[in-house]
Every structure is written in structure tokens, then in C-alpha cells.
Design a protein around this motif. Structure first.
Motif, PDB file in Angstrom:
ATOM      1  N   TYR B 161     -25.554 -15.938 -31.993  1.00 55.51           N
ATOM      2  CA  TYR B 161     -24.837 -15.894 -30.843  1.00 55.51           C
ATOM      3  C   TYR B 161     -23.225 -16.632 -31.452  1.00 55.51           C
ATOM      4  CZ  TYR B 161     -28.642 -15.507 -27.688  1.00 55.51           C
ATOM      5  OH  TYR B 161     -29.977 -15.031 -26.843  1.00 55.51           O
ATOM      6  N   LEU B 162     -22.282 -15.919 -30.935  1.00 55.39           N
ATOM      7  CA  LEU B 162     -21.043 -16.616 -30.680  1.00 55.39           C
ATOM      8  C   LEU B 162     -20.520 -17.141 -29.471  1.00 55.39           C
ATOM      9  CD1 LEU B 162     -18.383 -17.574 -32.208  1.00 55.39           C
ATOM     10  CD2 LEU B 162     -17.470 -15.391 -31.912  1.00 55.39           C
ATOM     11  N   ASP B 192     -12.379 -11.618 -31.254  1.00 51.55           N
ATOM     12  CA  ASP B 192     -12.608 -10.506 -32.203  1.00 51.55           C
ATOM     13  C   ASP B 192     -12.814 -10.973 -33.682  1.00 51.55           C
ATOM     14  OD1 ASP B 192     -12.430  -8.695 -30.155  1.00 51.55           O
ATOM     15  OD2 ASP B 192     -10.396  -8.032 -30.387  1.00 51.55           O
ATOM     16  N   ALA B 195     -15.746 -13.343 -34.070  1.00 50.69           N
ATOM     17  CA  ALA B 195     -16.969 -12.365 -34.222  1.00 50.69           C
ATOM     18  C   ALA B 195     -17.134 -11.746 -35.561  1.00 50.69           C
ATOM     19  CB  ALA B 195     -16.970 -11.376 -33.036  1.00 50.69           C
ATOM     20  N   GLN B 196     -15.995 -11.308 -36.135  1.00 44.79           N
ATOM     21  CA  GLN B 196     -15.860 -10.465 -37.251  1.00 44.79           C
ATOM     22  C   GLN B 196     -16.546 -11.498 -38.556  1.00 44.79           C
ATOM     23  OE1 GLN B 196     -12.895  -7.690 -38.384  1.00 44.79           O
ATOM     24  NE2 GLN B 196     -12.788  -8.254 -40.410  1.00 44.79           N
ATOM     25  N   THR B 198     -18.098 -14.361 -38.217  1.00 47.28           N
ATOM     26  CA  THR B 198     -19.409 -14.903 -38.075  1.00 47.28           C
ATOM     27  C   THR B 198     -20.537 -13.891 -38.204  1.00 47.28           C
ATOM     28  OG1 THR B 198     -19.257 -15.042 -35.624  1.00 47.28           O
ATOM     29  CG2 THR B 198     -18.721 -17.048 -36.740  1.00 47.28           C
ATOM     30  N   GLU B 199     -19.911 -12.526 -37.783  1.00 46.42           N
ATOM     31  CA  GLU B 199     -21.037 -11.616 -37.891  1.00 46.42           C
ATOM     32  C   GLU B 199     -22.276 -11.739 -36.583  1.00 46.42           C
ATOM     33  OE1 GLU B 199     -22.437 -10.982 -41.792  1.00 46.42           O
ATOM     34  OE2 GLU B 199     -20.588 -10.201 -42.511  1.00 46.42           O
ATOM     35  N   ALA B 200     -21.496 -12.460 -35.522  1.00 52.87           N
ATOM     36  CA  ALA B 200     -22.553 -12.596 -34.477  1.00 52.87           C
ATOM     37  C   ALA B 200     -22.997 -11.429 -33.794  1.00 52.87           C
ATOM     38  CB  ALA B 200     -21.921 -13.483 -33.437  1.00 52.87           C
ATOM     39  N   LYS B 202     -24.038 -11.392 -30.640  1.00 54.80           N
ATOM     40  CA  LYS B 202     -23.739 -11.304 -29.246  1.00 54.80           C
ATOM     41  C   LYS B 202     -22.839 -12.493 -29.188  1.00 54.80           C
ATOM     42  CE  LYS B 202     -26.611 -11.047 -25.132  1.00 54.80           C
ATOM     43  NZ  LYS B 202     -26.153 -11.474 -24.235  1.00 54.80           N
ATOM     44  N   VAL B 203     -21.813 -11.928 -28.213  1.00 57.57           N
ATOM     45  CA  VAL B 203     -20.903 -13.043 -27.902  1.00 57.57           C
ATOM     46  C   VAL B 203     -20.743 -13.237 -26.582  1.00 57.57           C
ATOM     47  CG1 VAL B 203     -18.141 -13.186 -27.988  1.00 57.57           C
ATOM     48  CG2 VAL B 203     -19.297 -11.830 -29.700  1.00 57.57           C
ATOM     49  N   TYR B 229     -18.786  -7.953 -24.968  1.00 58.27           N
ATOM     50  CA  TYR B 229     -18.787  -9.305 -24.792  1.00 58.27           C
ATOM     51  C   TYR B 229     -19.468  -9.535 -23.215  1.00 58.27           C
ATOM     52  CZ  TYR B 229     -15.463  -9.411 -28.886  1.00 58.27           C
ATOM     53  OH  TYR B 229     -14.966  -9.342 -30.082  1.00 58.27           O
TER      54      TYR B 229
END
Lengths: 383, 440
Positions: B161-162, B192, B195-196, B198-200, B202-203, B229
Motif C-alpha cells: 500500500y502507498l 504517480d 507510486a512508481q 515504491t511499486e505499490a 494499491k494507492v 487510486y
């Protein structure tokens, strides 16, 4: 840190920078306010001498606290707890008690049961109850002489429980405890004894009970109305169940007391009375007169105002239930099988002693920790 | 159908949120005076190493403090000017470091608002993290933890999760709320980038329910841009915006005691931090400014100011027409976890989310009495700790026993001391207890 010279100075304190408006003094004031209607009712029923008893109790408690303030060089009078303790002692006194008894009881409450343990927050048993017990065991006859309330005297009825003169009479609880065994087996409800022995009740009780019985076709005994609204002998502050209930609900609404303790206390007492209470009247199991028992004696004063004292009651929900149930069952045992007609104060004091143990049973689970852990592990870890 | 709002497990308090004072004030630029003070230690970790000396002329956006070690952050100069002095400064949170005292002069280079780096999508995780570290980013939620450390997912761990934190549960503060409303697109692009990195999987963007406009705006923009998201509304309850409570509310997981959010598969970043990530990566702007809510009962004209690091809080308060004669406390940060300051020339730092001038009525000081054993502190503690017991242990000098009772898990959210009717300084004792515990 040296303060810079600047036009204005600001106060510096650790976070949080804001506080809730709830303070110790405010809590005490709310509890005193909640108690006042019942205290005033007592004064109305028993006259100005009862007011003097209350005043002496409060004054003695404040004086005791003042002495402790001098010794400890710390002002603890302004937190209001001593005044509350004094008021509770006074409300737990019979209205015609000699004035030195409430004075000594209040001093004992504040100095012995609170001050000697380290002051507010450190006492183990409820100070007001400690003071009451001192008086109870030291001046038993004075503590068991109950004045007949004004409304009954004005009704002009004969006073069956009268001892000596008509101005004093036994409380319904004492009366029932001594009279019920005579009639065991011949009555269907303990309450009938009140009428059989011509225990004095107010004209309002008779009028209301008759009205209800004719309206609903029931056959209620006389005595419930007086018991609920406080037209009966008893301690100054305990007689009006109605006003104590209002005060208690006010404190619950204000989140000053937790509902769990009075509910568990009164509930478990009622259950025990229902199951076993009929035995002494010979009516068998499940026939006890719950309503009359819970409206009698100091149950409401104890359950809403004494057992809920923060310092001497548990603070976890589970332990509050256990505490309340313990109080209720002990009250039942003392009332029915003990040598005293009334057991609320002894029951609460006994349960006060179990509080540290009860609180340890319900330690919250810590965030991020799987297993429940005992707090304060290690030698002598109980803080 | 009304959806049940998510929230954390237990505890928490409900102080009056006072957001109405400043919530409707759009962000505007603050004025600034002739002097600024820029501390080297504005973040959690080692203070930056000062690169300038008295007499030096510095330009706007020049690096004046170099990150010192892994957990540290660069410091850039927000103003052009001349260094008058370099000397020690203690911030209200007690951290002490060198500070650059600047006389502002010279020209402001017109900052290009154009997008410089539109092609960040092709960049690797390391390159993006490097850009974030270069810009001196720290978490803007209050703790000021360096962002490049926070978003680094260690080997063998996975960020499922992020979580983007827009809860802003502290009373008075509206800066994050205004950022969500006014910089919606920038925040989303910052997310964005995060997320890129952390390669999460789910945001989730989390907003407390007292900010429905912000949640609505974010939901609209997310739907419009077809981003995957989720925008979650959370119950209004302090400390909802605390990392650990947020994770519990959104995922049902708990961060193990003594571990980091990543151990529960989560990375948590503030919305304003997401916006600063956008600034750093897309606009190539270092962190030299932030949005500060100026509010409180003594402030006649509350505002959300875009201001620069180093501006004395007095200037902000004066600009917002503060009646200093009514002020009981000046607080930097929120009222629950913020710091009261004695010196009104204390500068705004990277972690200053609010400057509050509180009146005596708002502070609500009460006389300290003995502990009543009422249990309020235990029932409001979101971490399930026994505050009164830890307090008594610390007072008795039993630091090890206090630690065994859970002291290290205390995050000083202040719920216990807020609720305590006896007015006991619980958090102060816990800070002391932790300090003494470390000494041993």
C-alpha cells in the motif's frame, strides 16, 4: 533558557497545547450538583436539623483537608474533593444524629481514610464510606435511630415501627428484616407485612397505589410509591431514589461516571433478590420483591455516587462489571443474611479493596503487540 | 446509502477542530521582511553541514546545507542575500543546530513555473529517489523525516500500500486541505511518482470526513484521469492522521511494535509531501517554501500562507493581524503535537504546518491535581498503553519498568494529557522518560 527581551511573553509548555475543559474541580462540582436535590429532599423531610448535620459534615471535612494542606504545604482544598466527601458523609447520616458524630466521621474520612494514604487519588477505600463505617460501628444506636419523615407525620397515620415516640421509626428495611420471619409461609409477598403490621405510609402512597390498582386491575401492595419518592425513614441523602436516579443519569450523561458500575451493581443485586429473596418469606425461589428492595436503603446513593468514585473503582469496562456484580451480591448477602439490615456501604468498601486486582485482569492489548502482556513485568512490577 | 467511515481501533479524542477559522481562506503568498534564519537541522536525523560563511552572498535556491549522512536532508537558501552570521539555534522542538542568519537583498530570479522534466516516467527508481534527495525533501506532515529514506523499500520487503495522508487531524490546520483543493493535479502527479518509486500495489488517498470538498475534488480528478487510486473518507477523530492509526484504519493491519510502516507493507506520505515531490521532480525546485496555516483565537485574519523557510513566525502573525496582548501561547505545528515557543522570531521550517496564536480560553490550562485513577488516559490511548502507570513509574525513576510497560511505543500524540482531568503533564513525562531510558 534565558528569555529574550520582547514586547510580549508567551507561556511555554509541553504538548498538547490545548486541554479538554474537564478538570478535577469541575468533576467534583458536577457530582455535588447531582447530589444536591436528594440532599435538599432529605432536609425537607427531616427539617433544619438535617441541614445542620450536612453543614457540620462538610465543614469538618473541609477543616480536615485544610489541616492536611498545612501539613503537606500543598493546596488540595480547591480541588473540591473534601467538600464532596463531607457532603457524602452527611448524606449517609441519620437525620437526628448528634452533631459530633458527623464531625468525627468527616474528619476520619478526610484525615484517616484519605490523607493518611497520601491524599486524593491514593486512598484505597472510599473516604466517605470509611467515615460512615467508623460512625456505624462506634455509635450503633444513634446510627440506627431514624426520624419519621415529615410527609408521614402530616398524614397523621399510626406509626407501627415507632420506637418510643412517634418521631422516630424503623426504616422499612429494618422493619421487614425483623417482621417478615413472623409471617413466613402465610404471605405471598414480603410487602404485605407492611400493611399487616400497620407500618406507616403516606396518604399519597395509598392514593396512588389504589388508583393504579383500580386502573389496571392489579393488586400491588402499599409502599412502593413512598419508597421510590423518598417518603420513608432513612439517612438524609438516601431516601429519594427518584432524585438520586436523576442525579446519576445526569452524571452518566456528562460522562463523569460510567454506567457499567451502577447497572451491574443494581442488576446483580436485583437478580439475587429475585432468585433468593423470597426464601425468608416462605414463598420459594424466584419470588423476591425486587422493586421494593432496590428502592430501599442506600442502594441508589451507593451505586451511583459511592461505588463510582473514580479513585476507588476500576477503570476498565470488564473490571467495572465485576466490581458492580461483587457489590450487588455482597449487598444482598448482608441485607438478607447479615446482622445488619443494610449492606451497601460494607459491600462497596469490601469491593474497593479488590480494585487493583480487578484492573489487572483487563489490561488493554497494545497496538502492534500480538500477545497480551502483563504491565509492569518484573519484580514488584505493580505500580 | 451512507457508508460507514473507516477509523482506527480504539482510543482517540475529539477536540473542537476549529478548522472553520481558516478553511475557506485560499492560499496566498506571504510577505517577508529583511531578515531570515535558516536552520540546518529542520529534519529528523543529522543536521545538514553548513556550506556558507558570514559575508557570503547567496542566491535564491542555492545549496547552503549539505545532507550529513543517510538520514539527513539538504538545505537550500530560500532568499537571495548576504549571510550576516552563522550561529547555533535551538528550535522549539528542542533540536539544536547551526543556523544561517540572512539579510535579504539582491534580485529574485523569476522562478519559471513551466514544466522542466516531463519525462520522469522513463526514469528508474534510483534516479527519481536521487532527485528527491537532491531537492532536500522531508515529510511535511510534521515529523520531517527525509523523504528519500521513507520511500526506500528495503530488499525483501514489499510496499503493498502507498497511503497518501490527507487526514490532517490536528485542530486548526487547513494547509493540507487547501493543497488538496488548489493543487489537486500536482498532488496526483506527485503520487504517480511516489507510486512508481515504491511499486505499490494499491494507492489510497485518505481524507478525514470534515473535508468532503477535498475528497470530492480528488475523487473527481482521479476518476477523470482514470488513475487506479482510491480516495477514502475517514472518521473525524484525533489522531486519525498518525501513520500507525492510518494504517490500522485503512488496511486493518498494525505496525509491529518497534517496527516501521514498511513492515506492515505500507508507505505513508503526506499530501503536501506529494506536492513537493512534484515540485522537485517535474519543476526541479528544491524545498524552500511551504503552506502554513496561520490561525488561532488571537488572529484577526486567519490565512493559509505560502511562505518560505526562514521567515520569522512573528512576521506571519503580524501579517494576519494578531492581537499579541491576547496571546497566551504561540504554537508551531498543530495544537496537539506542536511546540509552544517563547521567542517569536523563531523561523518557519520545513516541518511548520501551522503557526497558531492561542488565547487563554483556547489553551484551557487547568490546575494540576493528583491522579484520580479515572482511566481516561487508558481509554483514549490509541496505542493501548497505560499512561498513568507509565507516568508514575517515570516519576519514581523506574525508566526500565516504564519501557516494559510500553513507553517506547508512545508517539506523544497527546490524547492522554488532553483528556486528563487532573491536568497532569503526561507527554512531558514521557519525553523525559524516553530521554532517560536512552541514557542508561
Amino acid at each position: 533558557m534565558k528569555r529574550k527581551k520582547q514586547e510580549f511573553q508567551f507561556s511555554v509548555a509541553s504538548s498538547p497545547q490545548i486541554r479538554s475543559p474537564r478538570s478535577t474541580a469541575r468533576i467534583m462540582v458536577y457530582v455535588i450538583l447531582a447530589l444536591l436535590p436528594a440532599a435538599l429532599w432529605g432536609v425537607y423531610q427531616f427539617g433544619w436539623y438535617a441541614a445542620a448535620v450536612l453543614a457540620v459534615s462538610v465543614a469538618a471535612a473541609a477543616a480536615g483537608e485544610g489541616a492536611i494542606c498545612l501539613i503537606r504545604k500543598k493546596n488540595t482544598l480547591s480541588d473540591g474533593s473534601a467538600v464532596l466527601t463531607g457532603l457524602l458523609v452527611g448524606m449517609n447520616m441519620p437525620p437526628s444524629v448528634p452533631l459530633y458524630i458527623p464531625a468525627i466521621a468527616s474528619l476520619a474520612a478526610v484525615i484517616v481514610f484519605k490523607g493518611a494514604f497520601g491524599g486524593l487519588g491514593c486512598n484505597i477505600i472510599n473516604p466517605a464510606l470509611g467515615g460512615r463505617l467508623i460512625a456505624f460501628f462506634s455509635w450503633s444506636s444513634a446510627m440506627f435511630t431514624f426520624q419519621t419523615p415529615r410527609t408521614i407525620l402530616e398524614s397523621g397515620l399510626t406509626v407501627a415501627g415507632a420506637t418510643g415516640d412517634a418521631m422516630t421509626s424503623a426504616t422499612p428495611l429494618t422493619f421487614l428484616k425483623s417482621s417478615v420471619p413472623e409471617y413466613a409461609g402465610s404471605i405471598s409477598n414480603e410487602m404485605e407485612v407492611l400493611s399487616l403490621k400497620h407500618y406507616s405510609l403516606s396518604k399519597y402512597d395509598a392514593a396512588v397505589t389504589d388508583k393504579i390498582n383500580s386502573l389496571f386491575g392489579e393488586n400491588f401492595c402499599y409502599g412502593y410509591f413512598d419508597a421510590f419518592f423518598g417518603i420513608k425513614g432513612g439517612c438524609i441523602g438516601e431516601i429519594s431514589v427518584f432524585l438520586l436516579l436523576l442525579g446519576g443519569l445526569f452524571l452518566i450523561a456528562k460522562k463523569i461516571i460510567h454506567w457499567e458500575i451502577p447497572v451491574a451493581f443494581i442488576g446483580s443485586f436485583a437478580a439475587a433478590v429475585w432468585v433468593f429473596g423470597g426464601l425468608r418469606a416462605g414463598t420459594g425461589f424466584f419470588s423476591g420483591d425486587v422493586v421494593y428492595q432496590i428502592f430501599s436503603g442506600g442502594l441508589f446513593l451507593g451505586a451511583f455516587f459511592m461505588a463510582t468514585d473514580m479513585v476507588t473503582s476500576p477503570f476498565r469496562r470488564g473490571s467495572m462489571f465485576l466490581f458492580g456484580i461483587g457489590c450487588g451480591l455482597l449487598t444482598f448477602l448482608i441485607r438478607y443474611y447479615g446482622s445488619f439490615p443494610e449492606g451497601v456501604s460494607l459491600a462497596i468498601v469490601f469491593m474497593n479493596l479488590t480494585v487493583p486486582m480487578l484492573d489487572r485482569l483487563f489490561i488493554p492489548r497494545r497496538y502492534g503487540v500480538k500477545k497480551k502482556r502483563r504491565v509492569g513485568v518484573g519484580k514488584g512490577g505493580n505500580a | 446509502m451512507k457508508q460507514r467511515l473507516k477509523t482506527f481501533g480504539r482510543g482517540g479524542v475529539h477536540p473542537d477542530d476549529k478548522k472553520r477559522l481558516a478553511a475557506d481562506r485560499p492560499i496566498r503568498n506571504s510577505y517577508f521582511g529583511q531578515r531570515a534564519v535558516i536552520p540546518m537541522g529542520q529534519h529528523l536525523g543529522a543536521p545538514a553541514e553548513c556550506l556558507v560563511r558570514p559575508g557570503d552572498t547567496v542566491a535564491e535556491g542555492e545549496l547552503i546545507g549539505r545532507a550529513n549522512g543517510l538520514i539527513s536532508a539538504h538545505v537550500y537558501c530560500p532568499f537571495p542575500g548576504v549571510v550576516e552570521k552563522v550561529g547555533p539555534l535551538t528550535l522549539p522542538n528542542g533540536s539544536s543546530s547551526q543556523a544561517v542568519y540572512l539579510r535579504i537583498e539582491g534580485t529574485f530570479e523569476s522562478v519559471e513555473d513551466g514544466r522542466i522534466n516531463d519525462r520522469w516516467v522513463g526514469l528508474s527508481r534510483e534516479e527519481l529517489t536521487g532527485q528527491i534527495r537532491e531537492a532536500g525533501l522531508v515529510g511535511l506532515g510534521g515529523a520531517a523525516f527525509p523523504v528519500h529514506v521513507k520511500i526506500a523499500v528495503p530488499k525483501g520487503k514489499k510496499a503493498e500500500y502507498l497511503i497518501i495522508n490527507g487526514a490532517e487531524c490536528e485542530p486548526y490546520l487547513c494547509a493540507d486541505y487547501r493543497v488538496m483543493l488548489e493543487y489537486t493535479d500536482e498532488v496526483l502527479e506527485g503520487i504517480d511518482i511516489l507510486a512508481q518509486i515504491t511499486e505499490a500495489d494499491k494507492v489510497i488517498i485518505a481524507v478525514e470526513a470534515n473535508k468532503p470538498e477535498a475528497a470530492g475534488k480528488l475523487r473527481g480528478a482521479v476518476a477523470h484521469s482514470k488513475r487506479p487510486y482510491a480516495v477514502e473518507m475517514l472518521k473525524v477523530r484525533y489522531p486519525q492522521g498518525d501513520e500507525k492509526q492510518l494504517i490500522r484504519a485503512l488496511t486493518g493491519r498494525e505496525v509491529p511494535s518497534g517496527a516501521l510502516p514498511i513492515d506492515a507493507g505500507c508507505v505513508v506520505c503526506n499530501v503536501a509531501t506529494a506536492k513537493s515531490v512534484f515540485d522537485a521532480v517535474v519543476l526541479k525546485r528544491p524545498l524552500t517554501e511551504r503552506i502554513v496555516t496561520v490561525s488561532g483565537g488571537a488572529v484577526a485574519d486567519p490565512a493559509n500562507l505560502k511562505t518560505r523557510i526562514g521567515v520569522p513566525v512573528r512576521d506571519l502573525l503580524t501579517e494576519c493581524r494578531t492581537d499579541f496582548s491576547k496571546v497566551k501561547k504561540i504554537v508551531v505545528g498543530g495544537p496537539m503535537m506542536g511546540f509552544a515557543l517563547a521567542d517569536w522570531d523563531t523561523p518557519v521550517t520545513k516541518s511548520t504546518g501551522g503557526v497558531l496564536a492561542l488565547t487563554a480560553g483556547e489553551v484551557c490550562d487547568k490546575p494540576q491535581t493528583a491522579c484520580l485513577h479515572c482511566g481516561s488516559c487508558v481509554s483514549v490511548c490509541p496505542m493501548g498503553l497505560p499512561p498513568a502507570m507509565m507516568y508514575k513509574l517515570i516519576q519514581a525513576g523506574e525508566y526500565e519498568k516504564a519501557a516494559a510497560a510500553g513507553l517506547p511505543d508512545c508517539k506523544e500524540c497527546g490524547c492522554c494529557a488532553y483528556a486528563c482531568p487532573a491536568g497532569i503533564y503526561l507527554v512531558q513525562a514521557f519525553k523525559k522518560g524516553k530521554r532517560m531510558g536512552r541514557k542508561k
